[in-house]
Design a protein around this motif. Structure first.
Motif, PDB file in Angstrom:
ATOM      1  N   LEU A  24       1.056  -1.271   0.001  1.00  0.00           N
ATOM      2  CA  LEU A  24       0.096   0.093  -0.001  1.00  0.00           C
ATOM      3  C   LEU A  24       0.763   1.304  -0.086  1.00  0.00           C
ATOM      4  CD1 LEU A  24      -3.039   0.489   0.008  1.00  0.00           C
ATOM      5  CD2 LEU A  24      -3.029   0.626   2.251  1.00  0.00           C
ATOM      6  N   TYR A  25       2.092   1.262   0.700  1.00  0.00           N
ATOM      7  CA  TYR A  25       2.593   2.357   1.205  1.00  0.00           C
ATOM      8  C   TYR A  25       3.374   2.835  -0.411  1.00  0.00           C
ATOM      9  CZ  TYR A  25       7.197   0.092   1.587  1.00  0.00           C
ATOM     10  OH  TYR A  25       8.641  -0.707   1.509  1.00  0.00           O
ATOM     11  N   GLN A  26       3.950   1.513  -1.184  1.00  0.00           N
ATOM     12  CA  GLN A  26       4.382   1.679  -2.444  1.00  0.00           C
ATOM     13  C   GLN A  26       3.675   2.383  -3.543  1.00  0.00           C
ATOM     14  OE1 GLN A  26       5.896  -2.302  -2.528  1.00  0.00           O
ATOM     15  NE2 GLN A  26       7.947  -1.397  -2.768  1.00  0.00           N
ATOM     16  N   GLN A  27       2.307   1.996  -3.358  1.00  0.00           N
ATOM     17  CA  GLN A  27       1.126   2.630  -4.224  1.00  0.00           C
ATOM     18  C   GLN A  27       1.217   4.055  -4.010  1.00  0.00           C
ATOM     19  OE1 GLN A  27      -2.462   0.687  -4.079  1.00  0.00           O
ATOM     20  NE2 GLN A  27      -1.671  -1.382  -4.033  1.00  0.00           N
ATOM     21  N   LEU A  28       1.115   4.275  -2.659  1.00  0.00           N
ATOM     22  CA  LEU A  28       0.951   5.896  -2.281  1.00  0.00           C
ATOM     23  C   LEU A  28       2.161   6.700  -2.765  1.00  0.00           C
ATOM     24  CD1 LEU A  28      -0.994   7.755  -0.695  1.00  0.00           C
ATOM     25  CD2 LEU A  28       0.407   7.238   1.430  1.00  0.00           C
ATOM     26  N   ALA A  29       3.244   5.908  -2.516  1.00  0.00           N
ATOM     27  CA  ALA A  29       4.388   6.725  -3.043  1.00  0.00           C
ATOM     28  C   ALA A  29       4.556   6.878  -4.646  1.00  0.00           C
ATOM     29  CB  ALA A  29       5.811   5.822  -2.603  1.00  0.00           C
TER      30      ALA A  29
ATOM     31  N   GLY B  61      -7.164   7.583   3.080  1.00  0.00           N
ATOM     32  CA  GLY B  61      -7.599   6.701   4.097  1.00  0.00           C
ATOM     33  C   GLY B  61      -6.483   5.601   4.417  1.00  0.00           C
ATOM     34  N   VAL B  62      -5.353   5.871   4.747  1.00  0.00           N
ATOM     35  CA  VAL B  62      -4.377   5.121   5.115  1.00  0.00           C
ATOM     36  C   VAL B  62      -3.815   5.253   6.528  1.00  0.00           C
ATOM     37  CG1 VAL B  62      -3.539   4.607   2.765  1.00  0.00           C
ATOM     38  CG2 VAL B  62      -2.624   6.323   4.188  1.00  0.00           C
ATOM     39  N   SER B  63      -3.049   4.237   7.195  1.00  0.00           N
ATOM     40  CA  SER B  63      -2.702   4.490   8.503  1.00  0.00           C
ATOM     41  C   SER B  63      -1.655   5.488   8.406  1.00  0.00           C
ATOM     42  CB  SER B  63      -2.321   3.143   8.855  1.00  0.00           C
ATOM     43  OG  SER B  63      -0.976   2.691   8.261  1.00  0.00           O
ATOM     44  N   LEU B  64      -1.161   5.716   9.614  1.00  0.00           N
ATOM     45  CA  LEU B  64       0.162   6.726   9.814  1.00  0.00           C
ATOM     46  C   LEU B  64       1.294   5.999   9.372  1.00  0.00           C
ATOM     47  CD1 LEU B  64       1.418   9.247  10.967  1.00  0.00           C
ATOM     48  CD2 LEU B  64       1.631   7.843  13.162  1.00  0.00           C
ATOM     49  N   SER B  65       1.558   4.736   9.552  1.00  0.00           N
ATOM     50  CA  SER B  65       2.731   4.074   9.254  1.00  0.00           C
ATOM     51  C   SER B  65       2.807   3.778   7.401  1.00  0.00           C
ATOM     52  CB  SER B  65       3.056   2.800   9.751  1.00  0.00           C
ATOM     53  OG  SER B  65       2.073   1.573   9.138  1.00  0.00           O
ATOM     54  N   THR B  66       1.598   3.851   6.810  1.00  0.00           N
ATOM     55  CA  THR B  66       1.685   3.561   5.609  1.00  0.00           C
ATOM     56  C   THR B  66       1.824   4.974   5.003  1.00  0.00           C
ATOM     57  OG1 THR B  66       0.104   1.947   5.555  1.00  0.00           O
ATOM     58  CG2 THR B  66       0.202   3.013   3.461  1.00  0.00           C
ATOM     59  N   ALA B  67       1.515   6.214   5.457  1.00  0.00           N
ATOM     60  CA  ALA B  67       1.926   7.641   5.018  1.00  0.00           C
ATOM     61  C   ALA B  67       3.424   7.941   5.353  1.00  0.00           C
ATOM     62  CB  ALA B  67       1.059   8.543   5.772  1.00  0.00           C
TER      63      ALA B  67
ATOM     64  N   CYS C 287       6.471   8.426   2.471  1.00  0.00           N
ATOM     65  CA  CYS C 287       7.347   9.612   2.526  1.00  0.00           C
ATOM     66  C   CYS C 287       8.800   9.049   2.612  1.00  0.00           C
ATOM     67  CB  CYS C 287       7.074  10.634   3.686  1.00  0.00           C
ATOM     68  SG  CYS C 287       5.609  11.377   3.442  1.00  0.00           S
ATOM     69  N   ARG C 288       9.149   8.229   3.362  1.00  0.00           N
ATOM     70  CA  ARG C 288      10.423   7.656   3.596  1.00  0.00           C
ATOM     71  C   ARG C 288      10.944   6.906   2.390  1.00  0.00           C
ATOM     72  NH1 ARG C 288      10.369   5.064   9.785  1.00  0.00           N
ATOM     73  NH2 ARG C 288      10.824   7.203  10.491  1.00  0.00           N
ATOM     74  N   GLN C 289      10.127   6.237   1.613  1.00  0.00           N
ATOM     75  CA  GLN C 289      10.535   5.753   0.398  1.00  0.00           C
ATOM     76  C   GLN C 289      10.955   6.858  -0.723  1.00  0.00           C
ATOM     77  OE1 GLN C 289       8.323   2.192  -1.333  1.00  0.00           O
ATOM     78  NE2 GLN C 289       9.242   2.966  -3.411  1.00  0.00           N
TER      79      GLN C 289
END
Lengths: 483, 483
Positions: free
Chosen positions: A6-11, A40-46, A50-52
């Motif tokens: 999910l976080y990669q999709q967001l990135a 609609g994502v969690s803090l860790s996903t956001a 950003c970290r990626q």
């Protein structure tokens, strides 16, 4: 391998916005809270997204201000091309040494005013005085050190091995000092690792492009290279590796630079690292990691090594102080997992224990706490130099030049437009006293001839700016070779 | 090969007289003039016969007094047994590492009061203060030395290579500094030499017995060892080598320690050296020489290296400062003849250039002239220690013990009577805090289990004498195993 989290999709979503110019250089990113609500994502996903983007050089974190789009984007440089082909070329014996050594020899024969070919920092970036004091202290403490053969434990000096074990914790690796074998730099560590798990004629998967030192090791050991396409953003393509493993069922080892890959500057996302370690373990393919550069990362959080995910000793971890502390010392080490006994044997037979003096001198320095301050200065200098070189490339090189701004390290990987030949550029530049590393040094194929690696290790002087400008003119003057 | 020259016949004549007791320890030899008249030979034949007996440790030259029978003979010790068998055992893969490393590990686990296992001098025998000053001078001259990657020429620091080329002249080798590649000790040099001329599975001829480090290298490279019998007096048997070559037509390399062989202490006569070099050249068998010890010879005239006779680059010369200058530095070098380019490639791929600091520090020292004074002191100390240890062996060990007193070097090769087991002795001695190197470390067979190598590197103290006495009692208590 399912790695698109999910976080990669967001990135990816924000990367598109940056590439499209919707988010521009210097723009503040939405806050983590806004991202959570909006997507609609969690803090860790956001946070992970950003970290990626920080790791891939698109964002920078400013203390107490949040994330900002990095400055390179204002120049309008497009990011490096992602590999178009996923299926690797057939595995083949490496025949690169003649080409590489001819290039190096030619580069050394002519007087060079500006050397952009290396992947090392300028001498002034390293703590020479502190190292000298370390040497003096070591000789005071052990006046007859040169009269004793070998360190007090065969695999290296205990104080140094303990310091390296503490250092490895930064990369999230837990090792006992007993698991560390001191080597003559990372090059010897990689040799030992490959000798431990292969026989001549075996197929070894490597990143493509990769640093020529590794290709020369394969060539000298009579190994075949299977070059796996790499993303300039996220490193080795796990999809391509999977494909390759279907075609080549006899891969005997995989060598990866997970953090600040040389020459790409890519850093693998943690999810990719975890997936890769698990994939290799499941197939019993020894995973050799070269972790030479990770201490040169600008990221707020230190980069984890592949070894951090190793459950069963399948990862052989190779590291060095060559690039980060002392280019003039050959101090590396290897933690060889389930091949520990075999690597100990090979090291003893190949070159005996590594000299003691440097180990003691450096162990003292690492333990003094000054090392972390040195690293902070080194990173800041390299970052500034890297950004200035990138700006110059953006400003002077012909339109269509592509470039990623890596999140650390010592060099930039520049893609010339129109399939211009870096070999031709190398010779043209050398005539003007400028040395570069042409792309064909970084593969057993000619695939990267339109690329060059430019060192960012030198202070950004007027002379350097002039050289980059001159280099850009030479690039522009080269014939385009596009079909 | 016809190698039994007139001077060797003459030397044999006097050797018999010494062994029979006709000539006793301390007796003056007939003058060269008397020998010429008595045997109807030329001056050079008489002189060569005396020099050979000096090399084999039976005579000593006293300035302005002529040749004298050496003192060991008074003890009545018989010389070491000449090899009874000339045809070598079949070539086989080496499987010695486990045995050797178990012995080394056991030796290191127990507290050892007297270590007779090494082949190195005591720390006090090496010029620590001068080396320290060399290091300080190097760091003053090049304050940012640790900030620079590699030496100023890829194969090593020019000043050091020039010093080594001058040093090689002593062994009658003429080399340009450009032909010298600096290595991490002689061990890395031997690795590179063997990697340059062999593939895994190849047969390599070696001396038997030979030092375990070489056998470990063969094992680590997957090479087969063909052990050629050696005379404790004159080194490798050329007759045995000829025989072996008839049976094994696929010998891919020959490794020889021509001067002060480890563990035998033998030195090849010049005629044998010349014959061996010519024989290898005619058969295109690469001849790898390990010339680690020749500077430790007591002979008036320095020992020539095999490389001195090399006409066509077929001799690969490996050398080191490890035993003669600084056991705590790993400074060796290789001159690889017609394999120069391949060895350069392998060295670069295996461990890059050797660190610069030690090279500069040592080059200065060698050039200061103090090196020759150090060597004279070192040789004198070792000679005195060697003779005292030999006297103690003669005095305390059981009747039937055999021993050659070599003409230099760091150790004695002792043959126990009644086929006693040196493995059993190793364990018994270790319990009493005494470490020895049992004979089975020096061959891939068990042929030398009745031998042990005793270090003469330590000052001859009361404690050492006590340990040798205790060791002798343990030998006497071991069961005889003779048929």
């Amino acid at each position: 391998m399912h790695t698109e989290n999910l976080y990669q999709q967001l990135a990816g979503h924000y990367l598109k916005a940056i590439d499209a110019g919707t988010l521009r250089s210097g723009d503040r990113m939405p806050s983590l809270r806004v991202m959570m609500e909006r997507h609609g994502v969690s803090l860790s996903t956001a946070l992970n997204a950003c970290r990626q983007l920080e790791q891939s050089g698109h964002l920078e974190a400013r203390p107490r201000s949040g994330y900002f789009v990095r400055s390179l984007r204002r120049s309008g440089l497009a990011p490096s091309t992602e590999p178009s082909q996923q299926l690797p070329d057939p595995a083949q014996y490496v025949g690169i040494h003649e080409r590489v050594s001819a290039i190096i020899a030619q580069g050394q024969q002519r007087p060079v005013a500006v050397n952009l070919a290396g992947a090392c920092g300028a001498p002034a970036l390293y703590p020479s005085e502190a190292l000298k004091q370390g040497v003096l202290r070591a000789l005071r403490q052990r006046p007859d050190l040169f009269g004793h053969a070998g360190p007090s434990t065969p695999n290296g000096e205990p104080a140094f091995r303990a310091a390296m074990a503490r250092q490895a914790l930064v990369s999230r690796i837990k090792l006992s000092p007993d698991e560390i074998i001191v080597t003559h730099g990372c090059i010897e560590a990689l040799n030992l690792a490959l000798r431990a798990v292969t026989q001549p004629g075996d197929v070894v998967a490597v990143e493509s492009p990769t640093f020529f030192g590794l290709l020369q090791i394969l060539e000298s050991l009579g190994l075949k290279a299977l070059e796996i396409p790499c993303s300039p953003q996220t490193g080795i393509s796990l999809e391509a590796l999977e494909l390759a493993a279907h075609t080549y069922r006899d891969i005997k080892a995989l060598v990866v630079v997970p953090n600040l890959q040389n020459p790409l500057g890519s850093t693998m996302p943690d999810a990719n690292k975890a997936a890769l370690v698990a994939w290799c373990a499941a197939r019993q393919i020894p995973l050799i990691e070269d972790d030479t550069y990770s201490a040169l990362s600008d990221s707020e959080a230190p980069q984890a090594a592949l070894k951090a995910w190793d459950q069963d000793g399948n990862v052989i971890h190779c590291a060095s102080l060559h690039k980060i502390l002392a280019p003039g010392m050959r101090l590396g080490w290897i933690a060889a997992g389930r091949w520990q006994a075999r690597v100990e044997m090979l090291k003893y037979a190949q070159s005996r224990s590594t000299e003691v003096l440097g180990q003691i001198a450096v162990a003292d320095y690492l333990d003094s706490g000054a090392f972390e301050r040195h690293l902070r200065r080194l990173r800041a200098s390299l970052r500034s130099q890297r950004e200035q070189v990138a700006e110059a490339v953006a400003h002077y090189f012909p339109a269509g030049t592509r470039l990623n701004l890596p999140n650390g390290g010592l060099a930039l990987w520049v893609e010339m437009p129109g399939q211009r030949s870096s070999e031709a550029l190398f010779h043209a530049a050398l005539k003007e006293g400028i040395r570069i590393a042409p792309g064909l040094m970084f593969s057993n194929s000619n695939r990267f001839n339109a690329y060059l690696r430019i060192s960012c290790g030198m202070p950004y002087t007027r002379e350097l700016e002039h050289a980059l400008r001159r280099l850009a003119a030479l690039v522009a003057a080269l014939p385009e070779q596009q079909a």
